[in-house]
Structures are given as structure tokens and as C-alpha cells.
Design a protein around this motif. Structure first.
Motif, PDB file in Angstrom:
ATOM      1  N   THR A 101       0.849  -1.196   0.000  1.00  0.00           N
ATOM      2  CA  THR A 101       0.000   0.000   0.000  1.00  0.00           C
ATOM      3  C   THR A 101       0.881   1.241   0.000  1.00  0.00           C
ATOM      4  N   LEU A 102       0.562   2.151  -0.897  1.00  0.00           N
ATOM      5  CA  LEU A 102       1.227   3.449  -0.956  1.00  0.00           C
ATOM      6  C   LEU A 102       0.214   4.516  -0.602  1.00  0.00           C
ATOM      7  N   ARG A 103       0.674   5.534   0.117  1.00  0.00           N
ATOM      8  CA  ARG A 103      -0.167   6.678   0.484  1.00  0.00           C
ATOM      9  C   ARG A 103       0.633   7.950   0.267  1.00  0.00           C
ATOM     10  N   ALA A 104      -0.054   8.998  -0.202  1.00  0.00           N
ATOM     11  CA  ALA A 104       0.597  10.299  -0.380  1.00  0.00           C
ATOM     12  C   ALA A 104      -0.356  11.399   0.058  1.00  0.00           C
ATOM     13  N   ARG A 105       0.245  12.470   0.580  1.00  0.00           N
ATOM     14  CA  ARG A 105      -0.534  13.606   1.077  1.00  0.00           C
ATOM     15  C   ARG A 105       0.280  14.881   0.880  1.00  0.00           C
ATOM     16  N   ILE A 106      -0.386  15.931   0.421  1.00  0.00           N
ATOM     17  CA  ILE A 106       0.258  17.242   0.287  1.00  0.00           C
ATOM     18  C   ILE A 106       0.446  17.814   1.685  1.00  0.00           C
ATOM     19  N   THR A 107       1.660  18.298   1.975  1.00  0.00           N
ATOM     20  CA  THR A 107       1.951  18.846   3.296  1.00  0.00           C
ATOM     21  C   THR A 107       2.206  20.351   3.282  1.00  0.00           C
ATOM     22  N   ASP A 108       2.507  20.911   2.102  1.00  0.00           N
ATOM     23  CA  ASP A 108       2.774  22.347   2.051  1.00  0.00           C
ATOM     24  C   ASP A 108       2.668  22.833   0.608  1.00  0.00           C
ATOM     25  N   VAL A 109       2.125  24.022   0.439  1.00  0.00           N
ATOM     26  CA  VAL A 109       2.024  24.645  -0.885  1.00  0.00           C
ATOM     27  C   VAL A 109       2.507  26.080  -0.753  1.00  0.00           C
TER      28      VAL A 109
END
Length: 158
Positions: A101-109
Motif C-alpha cells: 500500500t502506498l499513500r501520499a498527502r500534500i503537506t505544504d504549498v
């Protein structure tokens, strides 16, 4: 979770190593949206091994990079390129595992620079590798006009 429809799947000449269903040598990744996260469940294949029964680190990096790109595409409705990527390998990944399982999340823009954090866990949920990616993103207008980009749609029953 909602399955994300790949907006490029019918585009002639589309053979992305990470996500094209038509690339015979590719990873053929598919993605789901789970709140703030983008998720991929992927079956390791022995043809991607480095050492015996061990998923090659370059393939792990490609998986992590691809899911980060999809986080940018889905959550920000644009696309871009990887500017910087740091990967930490914590535990070997078996090519005999039934599913990772892979997971990704934006943490900063910050304007057109986007930080995305991603993880890769084995079939038992043990963290095996993680990545921090910095993306240079295109303005939405350029993505729509020049990159054949369209908003990602989701299937309700994914």
C-alpha cells in the motif's frame, strides 16, 4: 474510498511507466482518494526485483514519485514535475508479498512549489520506505491547455 479515473487512459501515445494501463513494461498503478490521502494498492512483480525476492529500490522510488504526482494532480487539479525527491528505505519489500500500500498527502504549498509526503507499507502494514517530494507545478490554465489535463473524476463505487 473513491477510485480516481485516469484522465489520460484514452490519450493516444500515453505510456507513462507509472500509471499507463497500456505500457507492457510499466507499473500500471491505479489510485483511490481517501480523505486528504491518495492511495494505491499494488502487487509486487518478480520482474521488478533487485536482490532475490526483493523489490528494487528504484522501483520503490518510482512508485513513491508517481503517487506523489497523483496527489498533486487530484488535490490541486494541475500537474507539474518532480524538482527534488528524498527516499528513505527502512525495510526490504518482498516481491512475493500479495499487495503493498502506498499513500501520499500534500503537506505544504508555496505558490508553485508543493511538498508531498508518501509512504510504502507491506502487506502487513509495516512501513518499508517513505519519500518527501518537492514538485514544481504548472498554472492550472497551462495544464488544461498544453498538457491535455482535465479534472480527475471519481467513481463512487471504487
Amino acid at each position: 474510498m473513491k477510485k480516481i479515473v485516469n484522465p489520460y487512459k484514452d490519450l493516444k501515445g500515453y505510456y507513462c511507466f507509472g500509471c499507463s494501463p497500456e505500457n507492457p513494461a510499466g507499473l500500471k498503478m491505479e489510485f483511490w482518494e481517501d480523505g486528504d490521502d491518495i492511495v494505491c494498492r499494488w502487487k509486487p512483480d518478480p520482474r521488478f526485483q533487485g536482490w532475490l525476492n526483493t523489490l528494487h529500490g528504484g522501483i520503490q522510488s518510482a512508485l513513491l514519485d508517481e503517487i506523489c504526482a497523483w496527489a498533486v494532480m487530484r488535490k490541486l487539479q494541475t500537474t507539474g514535475v518532480t524538482s527534488k525527491m528524498e527516499v528513505r528505505f527502512l525495510k526490504p519489500v518482498s516481491t512475493e508479498d500479495s499487495c503493498i500500500t502506498l499513500r501520499a498527502r500534500i503537506t505544504d504549498v508555496k505558490r508553485n512549489l508543493v511538498n508531498v509526503e508518501a509512504s510504502l507499507s507491506d502487506g502487513e502494514g509495516v512501513l518499508c520506505s517513505k519519500a518527501s517530494c518537492l514538485y514544481f507545478t504548472y498554472p492550472k490554465e497551462k495544464a488544461c491547455k498544453e498538457m491535455f489535463f482535465s479534472n480527475c473524476e471519481v467513481e463512487e463505487n471504487g
